[in-house]
Design an enzyme around this catalytic site. Structure first.
Site, PDB file in Angstrom:
ATOM      1  CG  HIS A 354      -1.980  -1.025   1.233  1.00 42.81           C
ATOM      2  ND1 HIS A 354      -3.247  -0.844   0.739  1.00 42.81           N
ATOM      3  CD2 HIS A 354      -1.930  -2.304   1.678  1.00 42.81           C
ATOM      4  CE1 HIS A 354      -3.949  -1.959   0.901  1.00 42.81           C
ATOM      5  NE2 HIS A 354      -3.165  -2.859   1.463  1.00 42.81           N
ATOM      6  CE  LYS A 545      -6.912  13.664   0.466  1.00 45.02           C
ATOM      7  NZ  LYS A 545      -6.905  12.514  -0.435  1.00 45.02           N
ATOM      8  NE  ARG A 546      -4.287   9.642  10.273  1.00 46.78           N
ATOM      9  CZ  ARG A 546      -3.899   8.693  11.133  1.00 46.78           C
ATOM     10  NH1 ARG A 546      -4.604   7.579  11.267  1.00 46.78           N
ATOM     11  NH2 ARG A 546      -2.823   8.859  11.875  1.00 46.78           N
ATOM     12  CE  LYS A 551      -2.904  10.595   3.273  1.00 44.37           C
ATOM     13  NZ  LYS A 551      -3.496   9.724   2.239  1.00 44.37           N
ATOM     14  CB  THR A 657     -10.406   4.459  -1.091  1.00 45.15           C
ATOM     15  OG1 THR A 657      -9.917   4.819   0.205  1.00 45.15           O
ATOM     16  CG2 THR A 657      -9.654   3.251  -1.598  1.00 45.15           C
ATOM     17  CE  LYS A 661     -14.305   5.249   0.881  1.00 42.38           C
ATOM     18  NZ  LYS A 661     -13.413   5.288   2.065  1.00 42.38           N
TER      19      LYS A 661
HETATM   20  C1  26Q Z   1       2.828   0.020  10.561  1.00 46.46           C
HETATM   21  C2  26Q Z   1       3.634  -0.399  11.608  1.00 46.46           C
HETATM   22  C3  26Q Z   1       3.439   0.102  12.892  1.00 46.46           C
HETATM   23  C4  26Q Z   1       2.410   1.008  13.119  1.00 46.46           C
HETATM   24  C5  26Q Z   1       1.602   1.416  12.055  1.00 46.46           C
HETATM   25  C6  26Q Z   1       1.808   0.922  10.792  1.00 46.46           C
HETATM   26  C7  26Q Z   1       0.942   1.355   9.669  1.00 46.46           C
HETATM   27  C8  26Q Z   1      -0.408   1.497   9.876  1.00 46.46           C
HETATM   28  C9  26Q Z   1      -1.241   1.898   8.861  1.00 46.46           C
HETATM   29  C10 26Q Z   1       1.436   1.613   8.412  1.00 46.46           C
HETATM   30  C11 26Q Z   1       0.602   2.004   7.386  1.00 46.46           C
HETATM   31  C12 26Q Z   1      -0.750   2.153   7.610  1.00 46.46           C
HETATM   32  C13 26Q Z   1      -1.704   2.579   6.594  1.00 46.46           C
HETATM   33  C14 26Q Z   1      -1.472   2.750   5.335  1.00 46.46           C
HETATM   34  C15 26Q Z   1      -2.525   3.184   4.403  1.00 46.46           C
HETATM   35  O1  26Q Z   1      -3.662   3.421   4.809  1.00 46.46           O
HETATM   36  N1  26Q Z   1      -2.225   3.306   3.113  1.00 46.46           N
HETATM   37  C16 26Q Z   1      -3.239   3.711   2.147  1.00 46.46           C
HETATM   38  O2  26Q Z   1      -3.866   2.550   1.654  1.00 46.46           O
HETATM   39  C17 26Q Z   1      -4.972   2.868   0.836  1.00 46.46           C
HETATM   40  C18 26Q Z   1      -5.656   1.580   0.455  1.00 46.46           C
HETATM   41  O3  26Q Z   1      -4.873   0.885  -0.467  1.00 46.46           O
HETATM   42  C19 26Q Z   1      -4.526   3.669  -0.373  1.00 46.46           C
HETATM   43  O4  26Q Z   1      -5.676   4.064  -1.084  1.00 46.46           O
HETATM   44  C20 26Q Z   1      -3.747   4.908   0.062  1.00 46.46           C
HETATM   45  O5  26Q Z   1      -3.213   5.565  -1.077  1.00 46.46           O
HETATM   46  C21 26Q Z   1      -2.630   4.506   1.004  1.00 46.46           C
HETATM   47  O6  26Q Z   1      -1.975   5.649   1.512  1.00 46.46           O
END
Ligand code: 26Q
Length: 813
Positions: A354, A545-546, A551, A657, A661
């Site tokens: 991702h 978004k976050r 971003k 995503t 939406k």
């Molecule tokens: C990893 C290790 C320790 C703590 C947290 C994490 C962690 C948690 C969440 C690392 C990454 C995430 C989230 C990533 C994420 O949401 N990526 C998004 O994924 C979407 C679905 O595929 C994409 O549409 C977005 O572009 C992408 O940023």
């Protein structure tokens, strides 16, 4: 064969009354909204339970092949409306509640969001479960039953404050505890090799207890299961503590076990390399693999055909330790030869990446894995050795090549690269949009892709039309029903037929009435949550978004300040035509330790405070930040947006995503040539989207040739006064230096995400937005064309592709 039958409806009011008395324990005439929410949920739960039992029974007797979706995050949001929708009970429930003078919409509001995820990745998993159930795919989601989900965001004096999210405090009607489904999960200790056999002398143990959530399918009686694990003290440990009579010690020991499933790590993108996080990852993966192995052995005599009967999907690398765990279970526990087990492993696993951003790629110090999972480290080393031997045959003597491929990063403190473990252990690896999948193969995974070109593929993300259109936007849904029929829910491609209506002025009128009503609803949310009154006839410009530098919410703020200054300098508007009134709407959470992101949130508030209270601007420009963004807030925002901001630096947003939406709900996109924006453009047409700025190769070239943000500051018209105003304290008069560092990160810190390079193109694109918005009928035709082009972004299409090309799973008859 089961056919959808309308659930019994006439006696719903009575069933609600019954539940109020027997389950909730109140007299119907005394029931509060929360009581009603519980009672209606119980009615739905019972009916879903029946569907569950028959779905499971059939899968068991057919010994069907299933997919197991492993994810640390499932951002489910609320369940009641979705459940009633699947049961076709929304109407009857609303009627039933009328007898008690209560509105179903108000009852929905009493349910807490299940916010067991950070953002895109977690919500994608939730949309996928909806699609798997609706397609009748035999499927299980596995995750963690966090006691506390994503933190609640509060804003004080413009700054983000985090509060815990005790979503289970008052219980949830939607979980089914399975006390008999409990597995031991071991940690720590050391490994002895006795007669060539490894013996893991573990030092710690916790019990994983299953809590199930039913995932209803729409347009089918099939359901899926989300099984979440809670960590508890093993039964024998509890007993010992009580025997000594030391209750205080027993209680504190209990906490030590339960802390594993206590809280979601609120980090989006940047991994937190903490021991507890590693334990969370292993905890839920180990329990899930034990569960699927035991299910397999209840249906088949041995594990030799495991790969024929189950596909295990890794949602990013967070469950990647599963590769080593399955090898351990097959070899150490079930005595399978290594090579046989490895072949099964590779056939069973698949992995979705991702993110491309190097800082987001998960790695764990070898020493930490040694400490927490000593046997797994041995297994990882053996996988690595055999893999590197194979790779060395391709390029003998090329040690740099082998170092790049290795599962171990040997530069500095040795670390295990979880993405490499996932790639080597899987038969398919995919990105989440066409661009992202191409970039994976060209950049971070290039060496792997040339070794195994067939392993790499693309699965463009999607969103479920049930939640993001039918549920979030009932008015647009009924307009679509009246225009196209009701088939779009299960076959979103039917939206294409809307194209014929794009220019039809009667249809346009209905479409604009719906948008206007949704903007009124959103305006009420804005007033309730921020106190700011906004004009529903202004252009609603939305970035939700976050909060993250890549971003580029800050680029959006630069445009807002540009517009503010231009309004003051020229009240008559460009060409004397007046200004198009705008409401700029932000929402999103910053990771609690992410300083810059928090500073951007504060800047949005500070700029908003100045603009919203400047009488010279009046109604022409408003800036608001809606607090505590999450699934339920998004369900109100998406339908009310006119303009969707998707402005990441090209090459950084894997897919997005929210972009889907918003377009599905009739917003036009202003965005860069990034992620799924590119495919949205291809599907809605170049004329129906505002794409601006540097493209990925241009970003790469600019960085290569040397990027000098200061030149843009000096030369781009309008930019300098904007940055000077922010840096000089115009929006923070009580603390003029508050945003100095933020602006310096652009001017002197290298402007890593190239805001200044894209600023002029962005402002020009925003001008085109204004020009179009002055022509309501033209704007509306383009908005309709957006909805019409969104069929391909249904998560049903995505899941069909996964099922056919990666999992090889057929829908259950
Ligand atoms: C990893 C290790 C320790 C703590 C947290 C994490 C962690 C948690 C969440 C690392 C990454 C995430 C989230 C990533 C994420 O949401 N990526 C998004 O994924 C979407 C679905 O595929 C994409 O549409 C977005 O572009 C992408 O940023």
């Amino acid at each position: 064969m089961m056919t959808p039958t309308p659930a019994q409806t006439p006696d719903l009011q009575e069933k609600i009354a019954q539940q109020l008395v027997t389950t909730v324990g109140v007299a119907p005439q005394d029931a509060t909204l929360t009581d009603m929410m519980q009672a209606v949920s119980q009615v739905a739960r019972q009916q879903l339970s029946q569907r569950w039992v028959s779905t499971q029974a059939q899968q068991h007797s057919d010994k069907t092949r299933r997919v197991v979706y492993l994810s640390m995050e499932f951002l489910m949001g609320r369940t009641l409306s979705n459940a009633l929708g699947a049961l076709k009970l929304r109407g009857p429930a609303a009627d039933g509640l009328q007898h008690y003078a209560q509105k179903l919409e108000d009852v929905y509001e009493r349910e807490a969001d299940a916010a067991l995820g950070n953002g895109g990745l977690g919500r994608l998993a939730a949309c996928f479960l909806d699609s798997m159930a609706s397609l009748g795919l035999p499927s299980f989601g596995y995750g963690i039953r966090y006691e506390y989900g994503m933190f609640a965001q509060d804003i004080q004096n413009g700054a983000q404050i985090e509060h815990p999210d005790p979503w289970l405090e008052d219980g949830t009607p939607w979980e089914f505890p399975r006390p008999h489904i409990t597995y031991p999960v071991y940690f720590g200790g050391w490994v002895e090799h006795v007669d060539g056999k490894p013996l893991w002398r573990h030092a710690g143990e916790v019990a994983a207890k299953a809590y199930d959530m039913v995932v209803p399918g729409h347009g089918t009686e099939k359901v899926s299961t989300l099984r979440l694990w809670k960590a508890t003290a093993p039964a024998h440990i509890d007993l010992n503590a009580f025997n000594t009579g030391d209750y205080a010690r027993a209680a504190s020991a209990k906490n030590e076990y339960e802390n594993i499933s206590w809280v979601l790590y609120p980090n989006d993108s940047t991994p937190a390399g903490r021991e507890l996080r590693l334990k969370q990852e292993y905890f839920f993966v180990a329990a899930s693999i034990l569960d699927l192995v035991q299910r397999h052995l209840s249906e088949h005599p041995s594990l030799l055909n495991l790969a024929d009967k189950v596909a295990i999907h890794l949602n990013d690398t967070h469950p990647a330790i599963g590769v080593a765990e399955l090898m351990r279970v097959l070899c150490d526990v079930h005595g399978m030869p290594w090579d046989t087990a490895w072949a099964i492993c590779q056939k069973t696993f698949s992995y979705t990446n991702h993110t491309l951003m190097p800082e987001a790629l998960e790695t764990w110090p070898v020493g930490l894995i040694q400490h927490v999972l000593p046997r797994h480290l041995e297994i990882i080393f053996r996988i690595n050795k055999e893999f590197l031997d194979e790779a060395a045959a391709h390029r003998p003597g090329d040690n740099q090549y082998l170092a790049r491929l290795s599962l171990i990063d040997e530069t500095g403190e040795r670390r295990v690269r979880m993405a490499h473990l996932s790639i080597v252990g899987s038969h398919k690896v995919n990105g989440v949009s066409a661009l992202h999948s191409d970039l994976l193969v060209q950049t971070i995974f290039a060496d792997f892709a040339s070794l195994w070109p067939q392993r790499f593929t693309n699965m463009t993300n999607g969103v479920t039309p049930r939640r993001w259109l039918e549920q979030a936007n009932p008015q647009l849904s009924s307009l679509l029903d009246n225009t196209l029929g009701t088939g779009w829910r299960a076959n979103l491609d039917e939206l294409q037929k809307l194209r014929e209506h794009a220019q039809d002025s009667a249809f346009q009128k209905s479409f604009m009435d719906v948008k206007r009503a949704n903007k009124v609803r959103l305006a009420k949310l804005i007033e309730r949550s921020t106190g700011v009154v906004v004009n529903p006839d202004s252009l609603f410009d939305v970035q939700v978004k976050r909060i993250h530098e890549y971003k580029r919410q800050l680029l959006n703020v630069l445009h807002v300040v540009t517009r503010y200054q231009a309004i003051l300098a020229n009240p008559q508007g460009p060409n004397g035509q007046g200004w198009v009134p705008r409401t700029v709407i932000f929402a999103g959470k910053a990771a609690s330790s992410y300083h810059t992101a928090k500073s951007i949130i504060r800047l949005i508030h500070d700029v908003g405070l100045v603009i919203n209270n400047d009488s010279r601007v009046a109604d022409l420009l408003k800036l608001v930040f809606i607090p505590n963004y999450g699934v339920s807030v998004a369900e109100v925002i998406m339908p009310g947006a006119d303009l969707s901001e998707q402005i990441s630096t090209a090459g950084t947003e894997a897919s997005g995503t929210g972009n889907m939406k918003l377009a599905l709900n009739g917003a036009l996109t202003i965005g860069t040539d990034d992620g799924a924006n590119i495919e949205i453009r291809q599907n809605v047409g170049d004329d129906n989207i505002f794409i601006f700025g540097l493209k990925t190769p241009e970003v790469q070239a600019l960085r290569q040739q040397g990027y000098h943000p200061m030149r843009y500051y000096e030369e781009v018209p309008g930019l300098k006064p904007v940055l000077d105003a922010i840096a000089g304290g115009q929006f923070s008069p009580s603390e003029p230096g508050r945003y100095r560092a933020l602006v310096d990160s652009l001017l002197w810190g290298g402007d890593h995400y190239l805001l200044l390079a894209d600023y002029a193109a962005y402002v020009a694109a925003q001008h085109k937005v204004d020009v179009l918005y002055r022509e309501p009928s033209q704007w509306c035709a383009k908005a309709i064309s957006n909805v019409a082009g969104m069929g391909v972004f249904s998560s049903d299409r995505t899941i069909r592709e996964y099922a056919q090309q990666i999992w090889h799973i057929e829908p259950q008859k």
